[in-house]
Scaffold this active site. Structure first.
Site, PDB file in Angstrom:
ATOM      1  N   SER A   1       0.850  -1.182   0.000  1.00 12.16           N
ATOM      2  CA  SER A   1       0.000   0.000   0.000  1.00 12.16           C
ATOM      3  C   SER A   1       0.888   1.234   0.000  1.00 12.16           C
ATOM      4  O   SER A   1       2.120   1.126   0.072  1.00 12.16           O
ATOM      5  CB  SER A   1      -0.915  -0.002   1.216  1.00 12.16           C
ATOM      6  OG  SER A   1      -0.135   0.246   2.368  1.00 12.16           O
ATOM      7  N   LYS A   2       0.225   2.384  -0.045  1.00 13.06           N
ATOM      8  CA  LYS A   2       0.964   3.645  -0.171  1.00 13.06           C
ATOM      9  C   LYS A   2       1.992   3.831   0.934  1.00 13.06           C
ATOM     10  O   LYS A   2       3.009   4.478   0.725  1.00 13.06           O
ATOM     11  CB  LYS A   2      -0.015   4.810  -0.149  1.00 13.06           C
ATOM     12  CG  LYS A   2      -0.657   5.033  -1.494  1.00 13.06           C
ATOM     13  CD  LYS A   2      -1.502   6.270  -1.487  1.00 13.06           C
ATOM     14  CE  LYS A   2      -2.395   6.276  -2.719  1.00 13.06           C
ATOM     15  NZ  LYS A   2      -3.636   6.973  -2.484  1.00 13.06           N
ATOM     16  N   ARG A   3       1.696   3.230   2.092  1.00 15.52           N
ATOM     17  CA  ARG A   3       2.646   3.477   3.175  1.00 15.52           C
ATOM     18  C   ARG A   3       3.994   2.794   2.910  1.00 15.52           C
ATOM     19  O   ARG A   3       4.984   3.095   3.555  1.00 15.52           O
ATOM     20  CB  ARG A   3       1.995   3.133   4.513  1.00 15.52           C
ATOM     21  CG  ARG A   3       2.121   1.834   5.045  1.00 15.52           C
ATOM     22  CD  ARG A   3       1.036   1.517   6.071  1.00 15.52           C
ATOM     23  NE  ARG A   3       0.535   0.199   5.783  1.00 15.52           N
ATOM     24  CZ  ARG A   3       1.227  -0.906   6.027  1.00 15.52           C
ATOM     25  NH1 ARG A   3       2.391  -0.836   6.606  1.00 15.52           N
ATOM     26  NH2 ARG A   3       0.754  -2.076   5.693  1.00 15.52           N
TER      27      ARG A   3
END
Ligand code: GLU
Length: 479
Positions: A237-239
């Site tokens: 994910s974006k993290r």
């Protein structure tokens, strides 16, 4: 068999790595079998679908070279067709109207949960022959007995009992067809033979296969691709950093490196790492895609990109590099040709962005010293050496790599210091850092006046507190 595959993104965001990998596998499978690759935009979620996202997905596909043969088809343009199929199912009593209220559904789901059962529709309206009056949905009459066998090309055989499934909604109360219905109609009408998609859709597959059969069609083959994990093995994910394919373009990755990386993520061919496009097409086997999710490894992607940067046509890399220089506000007329930079920096960067950053000193007016490099190399011990180097460089008639090389050799000989002690202070003076291509090449790509000016600035920066003779230098100046 005439193989037909498809990529069917929902345009609710950019093209992310997982989507791109699914698209790649679908594209490869079609290419390998001389088949057809269809692009379908699943834009039925009117609130979340945007044209911007459609454009972003198309841009990502184009950048990766995953060209489609048919489409893009848009589901919003096919509503009439979905309604015709829904009506056909109603006419054959394979679908029915349901007017169960939200409250009723909530109550039965609550009861099911309290009995530790999966919340599902209880078939209340199945045989009630509800008339299409006000608020109703249309449900598919799922078979009550038997099982669905999915012979998944990646996962193997998956068996789902029909008693586990319920009568899913195929048309919402607002009149729109649902995902499971429209996908089946599309896959049927578009003659899709192999559905290759993320395994988050695996639980939809038995429902879709039942709808296919209700329509008198044999379902296509399915291949569910495991998801991509981050380096910490949680869902990517974006993290974890950039997940959009185009962010990688901006960060200076080459599309062929990206494609090669996505291919290797969960698929291997012996220990071969680099695959040309024809090789990918020839060697890829859907059945060899690993069942377990693969973890994204940025270091591996960097390594691959470096390989591709090294082997690509320098002229092409130079054009791409120019775009990255522009992002750094670099005026290319103030320094060497980008092509010369590419040749000089061969093998020194993982990405085009890094290449532009480590090459910016050739164009900038002011050299910023890396504090570590300056404290190590721009010391008073370096002062006399830099001074001698400067005067010999100033005397050069011809500003060539060879002539500069000779000067450095001579300075080392005459002062009795090692070559590195001549080259490193000079390098920091010119580059600002302790790393660059060969010092002769580095200087030759600049003009003589700029080099002399930078050496003067470095001399000024050092400003020795006491005079040293060359004998002391080898003792005090430690690398
Ligand atoms: N539109 C779905 C998605 O973006 C894919 C549906 C499918 O491949 O069947 O997740």
């Amino acid at each position: 068999m005439n193989v037909r595959t498809r990529f069917a993104p929902s345009p609710t965001g950019y093209l992310h790595l997982g989507g791109a990998r699914t698209a790649l596998f679908s594209w490869l499978y079609a290419r390998k079998h001389n088949g057809t690759f269809v692009l379908r935009i699943e834009d039925t979620d009117l609130e979340r679908s945007t044209q911007k996202s459609v454009d972003a997905i198309l841009e990502g596909m184009t950048w990766l070279g995953l060209e489609h043969d048919e489409g893009p088809f848009f589901q919003t343009q096919r509503f009439e067709r979905y309604h015709a199929i829904i009506n056909q199912l109603l006419a054959q009593d394979l679908a029915y109207y349901c007017n169960c209220s939200r409250e009723r559904l909530d109550t039965i789901h609550q009861e099911q949960r309290s009995k530790k059962l999966k919340p599902r529709y209880d078939g209340h309206c199945r045989d009630r022959k509800v008339a299409p009056s006000s608020d109703y949905v249309i449900r598919f009459r799922n078979p009550e007995t038997g099982a669905v066998f999915i012979d998944d090309m990646i996962k193997g055989r998956v068996i789902v009992q029909n008693s586990e499934l319920d009568d899913l909604i195929i048309r919402r109360s607002n009149g729109t067809p649902t995902y499971n219905l429209s996908v089946v109609v599309d896959d049927m009408d578009m003659g899709i033979t192999h559905v290759i998609r993320g395994d988050d859709h695996l639980n939809n597959t038995p429902r879709q296969m039942n709808i296919f059969r209700a329509l008198g069609q044999e379902p296509p083959r399915y291949a569910h691709v495991p998801m991509i994990l981050g380096p910490d093995r949680t869902r990517l994910s974006k993290r974890h950093g950039a997940t959009s394919v185009m962010q990688y373009k901006e960060a200076g990755y080459l599309p062929e490196a990206m494609l090669n990386y996505l291919l290797r993520l969960g698929w291997a061919y012996g220990d071969q790492e680099l695959f040309t496009r024809p090789e990918m097409i020839e060697l890829f086997e859907l059945t060899q895609v690993h069942k377990a999710p693969a973890a994204f490894d940025p270091a591996k992607l960097n390594w691959l990109n470096q390989q591709y940067l090294n082997n690509a046509d320098p002229k092409r890399i130079a054009i791409l590099l120019e775009q990255h220089f522009r992002q750094l506000d670099i005026d290319l007329s103030q320094g060497p040709d980008a092509l010369a930079i590419v040749q000089a920096q061969q093998g020194r960067a993982h990405t085009l962005k890094e290449l532009s950053e480590i090459s910016s000193f050739w164009y900038q007016n002011v050299v910023q010293y890396d504090p570590k490099a300056a404290s190590k190399h721009l010391r008073s011990t370096a002062y006399p050496i830099l001074q001698v180097t400067r005067s010999k460089l100033a005397d050069l008639k011809e500003w060539t790599t060879e002539a500069i090389h000779q000067v450095i050799d001579q300075v080392a000989q005459e002062t009795g210091v090692k070559m590195g002690k001549v080259a490193q202070p000079l390098r920091v003076a010119i580059v600002g850092r302790a790393a660059s291509p060969g010092i002769d090449v580095t200087l030759a790509l600049l003009d003589k006046e700029t080099c002399l000016r930078r050496i003067d600035n470095a001399l000024e920066y050092i400003q020795p507190t006491k005079e040293l003779n060359f004998g002391q230098i080898n003792e005090t100046y430690v690398f």
